[in-house]
Design a protein around this motif. Structure first.
Motif, short mmCIF file in Angstrom:
data_model
loop_
_atom_site.label_atom_id
_atom_site.label_comp_id
_atom_site.label_asym_id
_atom_site.label_seq_id
_atom_site.Cartn_x
_atom_site.Cartn_y
_atom_site.Cartn_z
N ILE A 145 -27.37 -19.75 35.12
CA ILE A 145 -26.89 -18.46 35.60
C ILE A 145 -25.87 -18.73 36.69
O ILE A 145 -26.08 -19.60 37.53
N LYS A 146 -24.76 -17.97 36.65
CA LYS A 146 -23.60 -18.37 37.45
C LYS A 146 -23.80 -18.27 38.96
O LYS A 146 -23.16 -18.98 39.72
N SER A 147 -24.63 -17.33 39.41
CA SER A 147 -24.80 -17.20 40.86
C SER A 147 -26.17 -16.62 41.14
O SER A 147 -26.84 -16.11 40.24
N ALA B 170 -26.22 -12.96 40.14
CA ALA B 170 -26.38 -12.76 38.71
C ALA B 170 -27.82 -13.05 38.31
O ALA B 170 -28.41 -12.34 37.50
N ALA C 16 -26.01 -10.44 29.60
CA ALA C 16 -25.59 -11.39 30.63
C ALA C 16 -24.64 -12.43 30.04
O ALA C 16 -23.68 -12.84 30.69
N ARG D 139 -21.26 -10.92 29.63
CA ARG D 139 -20.56 -10.73 30.90
C ARG D 139 -20.27 -12.05 31.60
O ARG D 139 -19.91 -12.08 32.78
N ARG E 242 -22.14 -14.30 32.70
CA ARG E 242 -22.97 -14.62 33.86
C ARG E 242 -24.03 -15.64 33.50
O ARG E 242 -24.60 -16.29 34.35
N TYR F 281 -18.51 -5.22 33.58
CA TYR F 281 -17.75 -6.43 33.89
C TYR F 281 -17.28 -7.04 32.59
O TYR F 281 -18.01 -7.04 31.61
#
Ligand SMILES: [Fe+2]
Lengths: 176, 415
Positions: free
Chosen positions: A91-93, A96, A110, A113, A115, B6
């Motif tokens: 997971i990117k962050s 997120a 996710a 998007r 992420r 997004y």
């Protein structure tokens, strides 16, 4: 006094803590579901004997590792050690991760998007996603789980719904 | 309209289109400081005389004599490494890929090897493994279908180790795509029809799958409009230059749409049918497209209804009650397949039962449907499909597509 200051990105301790606890809980829940649910058991049976996957948070956030050992599915904590990791869900962050792990966003959405990044052989990664979906259905009330999965399963027997859920929760909490 | 919270969109390919677009290549190479390109193609393309047209357009201005025409129908790691050797030995400084999907994939693979001095291509597979721009790559598609002239992915097979390596990176986007009507003029109607339906499936799936966004939508709508209008025309009149160019542009638009919004069930089951039975990709797409729409309609009816306008025009759109527009789109796609079937003298299949190989043998026996349904569970396109799919869902859709019956939408499992 230095005129240049290092600006550190926020550490977001609360969110990190939540994500960490949640990953720990999910890890144990996957181990539990693999013992209780026939479908999840079958998915794991079809995977290689040393199959390992991780779900973690970039760049250096919390992580959990699940692996098969002598045919049994085990939650292996946060470090794969020397094991070869077949599938890495990253997971990117932390933000997120918070969205995904608090079920405001399903795995598919996710991914769309950008992420959630999946690395590894695609067939294995898809099996992991199917497993996670079932685990979510066990862990969450319908109203929340139906937001996280594409299609909330219909036609589960009462035994699977109730008995299964009790089994998954007991085993998750006890770690067996 | 569905507006995602997004999204990301990227297409930084320079597109050069026209009836004499190839003549522009020397300038484009020189602009990038290149003058010795390696031309990568396959025997079919070379045999059809298309490479002669390309080299004639280059000859006086840049070196155009280094041609590798040994790309197999299925990309192959050994060929990638061999072509990379050729590139190095001849001190080339750019790549021109002339062909369909396999040629584009191979050229992208060669570009990784020569740009990164890679000895092990595998080290660059997966997402994010490439970190910097590669050598100039010019893509010249010879079908109006795959859209790989504007996609950032490549699949290379290692036939010795039985591995399929997938590469994804914005650095894999060709620098330039050259759409020239002469490159598709000699394509026979039957191939024209199925590759055109592949492009159509890219546009349609891009418009209703999970990663759709306003920017991919704009490309998808324009693509549907052009392909729906011009595909029957080029299938009937292969030498119609303007229609050929329109199809090339339509397929390119569809490529831009789907490389940003991805594809779903149609490609999911299509890939599986291709790998189990060897049915050409475009033919699988033509057959599956109506079923992808029907299967997902309960989740995406509004988006699907929106496709009626670019397909049938204002009058039909206005005269069709809103609740029937999505279903009308499905019937127009089925009618398009039926028309293509007639135009090609029956060679364009409308359902799996009809698909035959060169010797007239059925390619998809009913007994293999369960195997296809299972294989589809291992294909990544399922992630982007709006509705979930399991083995039973796949089998149900495949059975309908085998018989050629519309899908019974009441039987689609809903959450
Ligand atoms: Fe396609």
């Amino acid at each position: 006094m230095s005129i240049v200051k290092d600006i550190q990105s926020g550490r977001k301790p609360l969110k990190r803590a939540y994500v960490g606890i949640f990953l720990w809980f999910t890890g144990r829940a996957i181990q539990a579901t693999a013992r209780v649910d026939q479908e999840v058991k079958k998915e794991f049976d079809n995977l290689p004997d040393d199959f390992t996957f991780s779900l973690g948070c970039l760049p250096d956030g919390p992580c959990m590792v699940i692996g098969k050992e002598k045919g049994k599915v085990k939650y292996l904590g946060s470090n794969p050690g020397k094991r070869h990791v077949h599938v890495r869900l990253a997971i990117k962050s932390v933000d997120a991760a918070f969205l995904i792990l608090s079920f405001q966003e399903g795995t598919a959405v996710a991914t769309t998007r950008n992420r959630l990044i999946t690395d590894g052989e695609v067939p294995y990664a898809l099996a992991v996603i199917r497993i996670l979906d079932i685990v979510e259905v066990y862990l969450l009330p319908k109203i929340i789980a139906s937001l996280a999965v594409k299609r909330y399963p219909k036609g589960w027997s009462i035994g699977r719904k109730l008995g299964g859920r009790i089994g998954v929760y007991t085993r998750t909490l006890l770690g067996i | 309209m569905l507006l995602p919270d997004y999204y990301e969109f990227c297409c930084r390919v320079k597109i050069v289109a026209g009836h004499d677009a190839l003549e522009k290549i020397p300038d484009l190479l020189i602009e990038r400081g290149a003058k010795k390109p390696l031309i990568i193609t396959d025997k079919g393309v070379a045999g059809a005389g298309l490479i002669d047209i390309v080299t004639r357009a280059l000859r006086d201005r840049v070196f155009a004599d280094l041609i590798a025409d040994n790309v197999p129908p299925d990309s192959d790691l050994r060929v990638v490494n061999q072509l990379a050797g050729l590139y190095h030995d001849n001190a080339c400084d750019a790549i021109i890929a002339v062909g369909g999907g396999s040629v584009m994939d191979t050229a992208k693979g060669v570009n990784i090897v020569v740009s990164e001095n890679a000895t092990d291509l595998m080290a660059f597979s997966g997402v994010g493994a490439l970190k910097r721009p590669l050598k100039p790559l010019i893509a010249v598609p010879t079908t109006a279908g795959t859209g790989s002239e504007v996609t950032q992915v490549a699949v290379i097979k290692d036939h010795e180790k039985h591995l399929k390596m997938a590469f994804g990176s914005y650095f894999l986007l060709p620098d330039i795509s050259v759409l020239d009507s002469r490159m598709t003029m000699t394509m026979p109607p039957f191939i024209t029809a199925m590759t055109g339906m592949d492009a159509m499936s890219h546009a349609v799936e891009a418009y209703y799958c999970l990663q759709k966004n306003p920017l991919s939508d704009a490309h998808a709508l324009a693509a549907v409009n052009m392909i729906y209008q011009y595909l029957p025309i080029v299938a009937k009149n292969p030498a119609d230059q303007d229609a050929r160019l329109s199809m090339a542009v339509g397929a390119c638009l569809a490529g831009i749409a789907f490389s940003n919004s991805m594809v779903g069930l149609v490609h999911n089951l299509g890939h599986a049918t291709g790998s189990v039975c060897g049915v050409p990709h475009g033919m699988c797409m033509a057959i599956m497209l109506p079923y992808g729409l029907e299967y997902n309609m309960h989740k995406r009816e509004d988006a699907m209804a929106g496709l009626l306008l670019p397909m049938a025009g204002e009058a039909v759109y206005r005269d069709t009650p809103p609740a029937q527009r999505a279903a009308k789109v499905v019937s127009l796609i089925r009618q398009l397949n039926a028309d293509l079937n007639t135009i090609t003298g029956g060679r364009h299949a409308r359902f799996f039962q009809e698909v035959r190989d060169r010797d007239g043998k059925p390619m998809v026996p009913r007994e293999v449907l369960p195997e296809i349904a299972r294989a589809a569970l291992s294909d990544g396109a399922s992630i982007y499909n709006p509705e979930d799919t399991d083995y039973d869902d796949n089998l149900m859709v495949l059975e309908a597509a085998w018989e050629g019956k519309p899908l019974d939408r009441n039987k689609v499992k809903k959450g």
